[in-house]
Design an enzyme around this catalytic site. Structure first.
Site, PDB file in Angstrom:
ATOM      1  N   HIS A  84       0.789  -1.141   0.009  1.00  0.00           N
ATOM      2  CA  HIS A  84       0.163   0.118  -0.059  1.00  0.00           C
ATOM      3  C   HIS A  84       0.862   1.228   0.125  1.00  0.00           C
ATOM      4  O   HIS A  84       0.337   2.259  -0.321  1.00  0.00           O
ATOM      5  CB  HIS A  84      -0.979   0.149   1.153  1.00  0.00           C
ATOM      6  CG  HIS A  84      -0.723   0.217   2.575  1.00  0.00           C
ATOM      7  ND1 HIS A  84      -0.124  -0.945   3.426  1.00  0.00           N
ATOM      8  CD2 HIS A  84      -0.033   1.310   2.989  1.00  0.00           C
ATOM      9  CE1 HIS A  84       0.222  -0.381   4.505  1.00  0.00           C
ATOM     10  NE2 HIS A  84       0.129   0.883   4.557  1.00  0.00           N
ATOM     11  N   ASP A 220       1.474  -7.816   2.046  1.00  0.00           N
ATOM     12  CA  ASP A 220       1.563  -6.452   2.036  1.00  0.00           C
ATOM     13  C   ASP A 220       3.114  -5.938   1.947  1.00  0.00           C
ATOM     14  O   ASP A 220       3.634  -5.389   2.599  1.00  0.00           O
ATOM     15  CB  ASP A 220       0.738  -5.828   3.197  1.00  0.00           C
ATOM     16  CG  ASP A 220       0.382  -4.277   2.993  1.00  0.00           C
ATOM     17  OD1 ASP A 220       0.890  -3.642   1.752  1.00  0.00           O
ATOM     18  OD2 ASP A 220      -0.334  -3.584   3.605  1.00  0.00           O
ATOM     19  N   SER A 645       4.015   2.176   8.251  1.00  0.00           N
ATOM     20  CA  SER A 645       3.683   1.144   7.216  1.00  0.00           C
ATOM     21  C   SER A 645       5.045   1.049   6.537  1.00  0.00           C
ATOM     22  O   SER A 645       5.681   1.867   5.951  1.00  0.00           O
ATOM     23  CB  SER A 645       2.751   1.804   6.313  1.00  0.00           C
ATOM     24  OG  SER A 645       1.607   1.890   6.986  1.00  0.00           O
TER      25      SER A 645
END
Length: 710
Positions: A84, A220, A645
Site C-alpha cells: 500500500h 502487503d 507502514s
C-alpha cells in the site's frame, strides 16, 4: 561531518529502555528506566543501532515517498516496503494493457526496472538537540507572533548552518507541544525504480473488509531499488545512474518467530496525540471524526460507482480511493474504541491529578487555569472544527473545487506577461497542467463536486458555512464545469495557446475556487487569538504534566521523524465473534487460513490459481516454518502508527523478520492513548514475502543480493 555528542548519552542509557509503549527518539533514551533489553533478547550495541560517524542500523532505513517507511535489504540498494506504500507508484505505472497493480510485476534484471516518477526516499544523516538554544530566546510573556518569529528565525539559521550549501535537507521540529526542539539532517534520493510487486490479490488480500482487523492474511509488500550517480550521490533519473551502494543494509532471517521473542521497529511514524486532553478527545469523537467518516464514505461511493465500470478509471482513482478508505475505517474505529475502552474517563483521572498539582501555591499562577481554558476553547471551536472536516474532505476529493485556484493563479500570471514572458513560462506551466490533470476524469469530478457540496450544505450548521458554499447550488455549480477553462486538461492547454485575462476572470469555477480559498482564510482569522492561546495552554499543560510526574518517562508524540519502538512477538486474546481458520496459538496466520478465506471472483478475497496450486502441493521451499506451515502474518506489541507502514520489524540481532503494515481494530484509539492489553502491530512475515518473490513470481535471483540467514 560535524561531530555531535549523542552517542555517549545513548550508550549509557540504552539498556534502560522501556519495552512496548513509546516511539522513542534515539537522543531521548536517557529519560527511560526500568527494563534491561539485553535480558529480553537485544544483541546489538548502541553504536550498531545509531551512530553519526559509522554505518549503523539507521542508515538502512528510509522514509519512503514522504508518508511511509522502507528498509534497504541488499548491497545493490534494494528496498522493501508495503504494497500500500508503493500503491500510487504501481498504479501510475500501470495501464489497462499492462496492469501491474492487478497482475503483479517483477523485473528479471536491472534494465526491466521501472522508473517511479516523483518517488523519493530520505536517509537520516544525523540529528541534534537545539532546545536550549531556542528556549533561551523565549518566554511565556511574549505574544504568539513574537514567539513564532523567533522560532522561525532560529529554524532558518539552523537549516543554513547544517545544509552544507544545499547538499542536505535540514528539518527542525518542535516536540512536547513546543517545549523542546530538534533538527534532522537528511539526504534525499530521487531516482527510485519499481523492481516488483505481488499480484493485487496477494498484496491487498482482504481489501477494506480485513483492513485494521486480525486475523490478517495479506502479502502487503512491494520492492524498489534506489539509484545514484557513479559516485553514490543523489541524482535525477538517468540511464547513467547505478544501483546505490548503501552504507548499511539489513540482513534477513528466515528462522521464524515465537511468542516472547524480542522485536524492534525503526521507522517514521506520522502523527500521534497521546497528550490530548479529555476535552480534545470528546471533540474528536463527537464532531471532528464524525464529519470525516461521513464525508469520506460519501467520496468513496462516488469513486466506486465509476471505478466499477471501467478499468482505466479504477487505476486512475485506485490510490485516492485506498487512502480515503484507510482513514475512513481508522476514524470510525477510533470513535468506537474510545467509547468502548473508556479513554475519556482515563484522561479525566490524569487531568484531576494535574489540577491538584496546578492548584499548589507555587504552580497556580502559571498552570492553575490551563485546563479550564482548554475546555473553554473546545466549546468555542466545536462547530468550526466540524466545518473544517467537511470542507477538507470536499477539497481533498472534489478536484474541481481546488484546481481552478491552483492552476488559475499560474494562468493569471501568464496572461499578464508579454510574448517573451509567456514563452519563458509556457514549458513549466504545461508540465504543471499535465501533472495536475494526470488521471483526471471529468464525469467523476463533476459528480464529486455536486455530491460533496450537497453533503457540506446538509451537515455543516448554517451559521458556520462559508458564504460561497452556503449559497451555491450543487447542480448549477456542477453544470458549469462543462464550459469552464478548467473542465479538462485539453481545455486548459487550449487556453494557454490563446490566453485571455477577461475570460479567466469570468470563468465560474475560477471565481468560485478563489472566493472559497479567500473566505476560508478569513474564517480562520476569526479564531487566531483563541488558537494562539490554545497553543500556549497545551504547551503549558504538557510542561506541567511532566513536572508533576518527575519519575515518569515521557516520550514525544510522533511527527514523521525516525523513532524506535521495542516489544515482543505477542498474542491477542481469542474472541468468540472471530474466525481464526485453524490457528489456535493466536500470534500468527498461515496459508491455510488464506486459502480458507478464498472466494473465487470476489474483489477482496480472490486468489490466483498459481498460488492455489502451489499451496495444494505444499511447495513452500525453504520458507516454511519448522512446524510445516507456510506463515503469512504475525503479531507483536510494538507501538506504531501511520507512517510506520513498511517499517522493518527486527529480532534482537537486527535481522529483518517482517514488515509492519497495520494495527488492530481493538486499539484504534492508539494515536490518542496506548492500550497495553489490546494494542498490537500486524506484521508481514518475511518468509512469506520471500516465498512470493521466489516461488510465486520467479524472482529468486534477487535473493542473491541479500544476506539471508537461516
Amino acid at each position: 561531518m560535524k561531530k555531535v555528542f549523542l552517542l555517549l548519552t545513548f550508550m549509557l542509557s540504552f539498556l534502560q529502555i522501556k519495552a512496548d509503549e513509546g516511539m522513542w527518539l534515539m537522543m531521548l533514551v536517557k529519560r527511560l528506566n526500568g527494563t534491561d533489553l539485553q535480558k529480553q533478547g537485544l544483541h546489538l550495541t548502541p553504536e550498531e543501532i545509531y551512530s553519526v560517524n559509522h554505518s549503523s542500523l539507521k542508515d538502512g532505513i528510509v522514509q519512503f515517498g514522504g508518508g511511509c517507511t522502507a528498509e534497504v535489504v541488499s548491497k545493490e540498494g534494494l528496498v522493501f516496503t508495503n504494497h500500500h506504500c508503493g500503491y500510487d507508484a504501481i498504479a501510475s505505472l500501470s495501464t489497462p494493457e499492462k496492469n501491474y497493480l492487478k497482475d503483479g510485476f517483477f523485473a528479471m534484471n536491472n534494465k526491466e526496472e521501472l522508473p517511479a516518477k516523483g518517488l523519493s526516499v530520505r536517509f537520516l544523516v544525523r540529528m541534534d538537540d537545539v532546545t536550549a538554544r531556542i528556549n533561551a530566546k523565549l518566554n511565556n510573556i511574549m505574544s504568539a507572533d513574537e514567539r513564532n518569529a523567533i522560532i522561525a528565525a532560529e529554524y532558518k539559521a539552523i537549516q543554513k548552518e547544517n545544509s552544507e550549501n544545499g547538499k542536505y535537507t535540514v528539518v527542525v521540529r518542535d516536540f512536547f507541544n513546543g517545549n523542546e526542539f530538534y533538527y534532522f539532517v537528511y539526504q534525499d534520493y530521487k531516482d527510485v525504480r519499481l523492481v516488483g510487486t505481488p499480484t493485487e490479490s496477494i498484496g491487498k488480500y482482504g481489501g477494506d473488509t480485513d483492513n485494521w482487523e486480525w486475523p490478517r492474511h495479506t502479502g502487503d509488500f512491494s520492492v524498489f531499488r534506489i539509484y545514484a550517480d557513479a559516485n553514490g550521490n543523489p541524482a535525477e533519473y538517468s540511464l547513467n545512474n547505478v544501483p546505490l551502494k548503501p552504507k548499511y543494509y539489513l540482513p534477513v532471517s528466515v528462522k521464524g518467530v515465537q511468542p516472547g521473542d524480542f522485536t524492534m521497529i525503526v521507522g517514521y511514524p506520522g502523527r500521534t496525540n497521546r497528550y490530548l486532553t479529555s476535552f480534545g478527545i470528546n471533540q474528536l469523537v463527537t464532531k471532528d471524526y464524525v464529519g470525516w467518516v461521513d464525508a469520506s464514505k460519501t467520496a468513496m461511493d462516488v469513486m466506486k460507482k465509476y471505478m466499477d465500470k471501467d478499468t482505466g478509471t479504477r487505476l486512475d482513482y485506485a490510490s485516492q480511493y485506498a487512502s480515503v478508505a484507510n482513514y475512513w475505517k481508522n476514524r470510525a474505529g477510533t470513535i468506537e474504541s474510545v467509547n468502548k475502552n473508556g479513554t475519556i474517563a482515563d484522561k479525566q483521572k490524569v487531568e484531576a491529578k494535574f489540577q491538584e498539582w496546578a492548584n499548589q501555591p507555587e504552580n497556580k499562577a502559571t498552570y492553575g487555569n490551563v485546563l479550564s481554558e482548554i475546555e473553554a476553547y473546545y466549546k468555542l471551536i466545536a462547530d468550526r472544527n466540524l466545518e473544517r472536516n467537511y470542507a477538507s474532505q470536499f477539497q481533498r476529493n472534489a478536484k474541481y473545487s481546488v484546481i481552478p485556484f491552483r492552476v488559475g493563479s499560474a494562468l493569471k500570471s501568464y496572461t499578464e506577461q508579454d510574448a517573451a514572458g509567456r514563452a519563458a513560462m509556457k514549458g513549466k506551466l504545461t508540465s504543471q497542467i499535465e501533472s495536475t490533470y494526470d488521471g483526471f476524469h471529468p464525469e467523476v469530478e463533476k459528480d464529486m463536486l455536486q455530491t460533496m457540496l450537497a453533503l457540506y450544505k446538509a451537515k455543516v450548521p448554517f451559521d458556520y458555512q462559508l458564504p460561497v458554499l452556503k449559497y451555491a447550488v450543487p447542480t448549477e455549480l456542477a453544470n458549469q464545469t462543462a464550459g469552464s477553462i478548467f473542465a479538462t486538461k485539453e481545455s486548459v492547454l487550449k487556453f494557454i495557446d490563446n490566453p485571455s485575462k477577461e475570460a479567466l476572470e469570468n470563468d465560474p469555477l475560477y471565481r468560485f475556487s478563489g472566493v472559497m480559498v479567500s473566505e476560508a482564510m478569513m474564517f480562520g482569522d476569526k479564531y487566531v487569538k483563541a488558537d494562539d492561546q490554545f497553543a500556549k495552554n497545551t504547551r503549558l499543560y504538557l510542561d506541567g504534566l511532566r513536572k508533576a510526574n518527575p519519575d515518569k518517562a515521557f516520550y514525544p508524540d510522533a511527527n514523521s521523524t525516525m523513532r524506535l519502538t521495542t516489544g515482543k512477538v505477542d498474542r491477542l486474546p481469542i474472541r468468540k465473534d472471530r474466525q481464526y481458520y485453524g490457528v489456535k496459538d493466536n500470534f500468527y496466520t498461515d496459508m491455510t487460513g488464506m486459502v480458507a478465506k478464498y472466494k473465487k471472483g470476489d474483489a477482496e478475497f480472490d486468489l490466483p490459481q498459481r498460488l492455489l496450486d502451489l499451496y495444494k502441493k505444499k511447495d513452500f521451499g525453504a520458507y516454511k516454518d519448522k512446524k510445516g506451515y507456510m506463515p503469512v502474518n504475525f503479531l507483536s506489541d510494538n507501538d506504531i502508527t501511520g507512517g510506520n507502514s513498511g517499517s522493518p520489524i527486527m529480532n534482537g540481532k537486527g535481522e529483518l523478520i517482517g514488515l509492519a503494515f497495520d494495527g488492530n481494530s481493538e486499539a484504534l484509539s492508539g494515536d490518542i492513548v496506548f492500550e497495553k492489553q489490546w494494542q498490537k502491530t500486524i506484521n508481514l512475515d518475511v518468509r512469506f514475502l520471500l516465498w512470493v518473490m521466489d516461488k510465486y513470481h520467479g524472482a529468486g535471483y534477487l535473493l542473491k543480493e541479500m544476506d539471508i540467514r537461516k
